[in-house]
Design an enzyme around this catalytic site. Structure first.
Site, PDB file in Angstrom:
ATOM      1  N   GLY A  92       0.219  -5.519   3.155  1.00  0.00           N
ATOM      2  CA  GLY A  92      -0.161  -4.354   2.983  1.00  0.00           C
ATOM      3  C   GLY A  92      -0.175  -3.405   3.435  1.00  0.00           C
ATOM      4  O   GLY A  92      -0.435  -3.692   5.118  1.00  0.00           O
ATOM      5  N   CYS A  93       0.085  -1.841   3.545  1.00  0.00           N
ATOM      6  CA  CYS A  93       0.385  -1.155   4.087  1.00  0.00           C
ATOM      7  C   CYS A  93      -0.489  -0.857   5.570  1.00  0.00           C
ATOM      8  O   CYS A  93      -0.576  -1.257   7.002  1.00  0.00           O
ATOM      9  CB  CYS A  93       1.254   0.017   4.035  1.00  0.00           C
ATOM     10  SG  CYS A  93      -0.204   0.895   2.854  1.00  0.00           S
TER      11      CYS A  93
END
Length: 347
Positions: free
Chosen positions: A149-150
């Protein structure tokens, strides 16, 4: 050697960014692109900037269309990647850019996502400090990769060196992030409309509800924490892409700014894509736009007894597609930096 590639979810933002990088990658050849509702349409109808791939047509996202390639990138909503991946040949390198294979805890999956739990794959943040090494070592030769996940990779990379070096407390970690709406994909929701985003900043998933929290905790445990607590608040801001993560933690007694700077520089020494700025400098999202680069600035708030980290990355590049391709490079024995850009776009 050239590896054949298929990209599922190719009409979305993450799929488009994967294709943009792959288009100039010396070791990959994109042969198949798939979608759901947009199947049967030309790729450039949805990714008009990808001129070198204008010959491709979106086919239906099915196992039959994806199988037979050396590498498959899945840029699908959570709950969809797991269904497809479970049917893919064992010898195919599958990289999931969704959430289905990030979490090692079924309980965390149930609490934050729900639905069927598909199990954890090798985590795709090569630079993440774990134990005495890096996550990079776990990626060599793997056939299943979970891209991060960024937001989770931003906070984890910013704080893991402090956990590993024993300089910060694992409890009372606070992270506030400014994020661009492209991180949510091409969702036709009111909160992502230009009239709602422009001229405004909007917090969301407030109060410990964001799905990246257990991912951050998982990463910090790998760095050496036992029971990390993270208060995480993202803020939607009017920029199409980018993450600016301000993460703070309590310093252990006697820790100096010099020790902090040295620990982070040591942790990321020689890393091409994660770079620590000189003392007194902090990054901007503009500095990493269009690059597989994460920049970290450090400061010590002596009065509050807290470390302050500021990390900038491009959520679509380093936060998703770049991490996926970087990890695939490692898994296949290619140069880790192959096809990846370290220089941003300015202005």
């Amino acid at each position: 050697m050239t590896f054949s590639v298929a990209v599922a979810g190719a009409s979305g933002y993450a799929g488009g960014e994967i294709l943009r990088i792959l288009a100039d990658h010396p070791g990959f050849e994109v042969r198949t692109v798939t979608a759901h509702q947009n199947a049967g349409q030309p790729l450039v109808a949805h990714q008009p900037h990808l001129r070198s791939l204008r010959h491709l047509t979106l086919s239906d996202t099915s196992v039959d269309n994806l199988a037979g390639h050396d590498v498959v990138f899945l840029a699908l909503p959570h709950g969809k990647s797991g269904e497809i991946a479970s049917q893919m040949p064992e010898g195919t390198l599958v990289v999931d850019c969704g959430a289905d294979h990030r979490l090692e805890s079924p309980e965390s999956w149930a609490a934050f996502y729900g639905g069927e739990y598909f199990g954890a794959w090798t985590y795709g943040v090569p630079e993440l400090p774990i134990g005495d090494g890096k996550q990079r070592d776990q990626l060599v030769g793997t056939k299943r990769i979970a891209a991060p996940g960024c937001n989770a990779s931003a906070v984890s990379l910013a704080l893991a060196p402090g956990i590993a070096a024993g300089l910060i407390e694992e409890e009372d970690i606070v992270a506030v992030l400014a994020v661009g709406p492209s991180g949510a994909g091409k969702n036709l929701k009111t909160m992502y409309l230009a009239s709602e985003v422009l001229g405004s900043a909007s917090p969301y998933a407030v109060g410990g509800t964001h799905r990246h929290i257990p991912e951050i905790q998982q990463n910090l445990r790998k760095a050496g924490a036992a029971h990390p607590t993270v208060s995480f608040t993202p803020m939607l801001v009017p920029m199409s892409r980018g993450v600016l993560a301000t993460s703070t933690a309590r310093l252990k007694p006697g820790v100096t700014a010099e020790q902090v700077q040295d620990a982070w520089e040591t942790a990321y020494a020689g890393e091409p894509f994660v770079q620590v700025l000189p003392a007194g400098s902090v990054p901007r999202t503009a500095d990493v736009l269009g690059a597989n680069t994460a920049l970290i600035g450090l400061a010590v708030d002596a009065e509050a007894g807290r470390l302050v980290t500021v990390l900038a990355l491009d959520n679509l590049y380093k936060g998703t597609a770049g991490a996926a391709i970087q990890s695939a490079n490692i898994a296949l024995g290619l140069e880790e930096t192959a096809g990846l850009n370290v220089n941003g776009v300015a202005p």
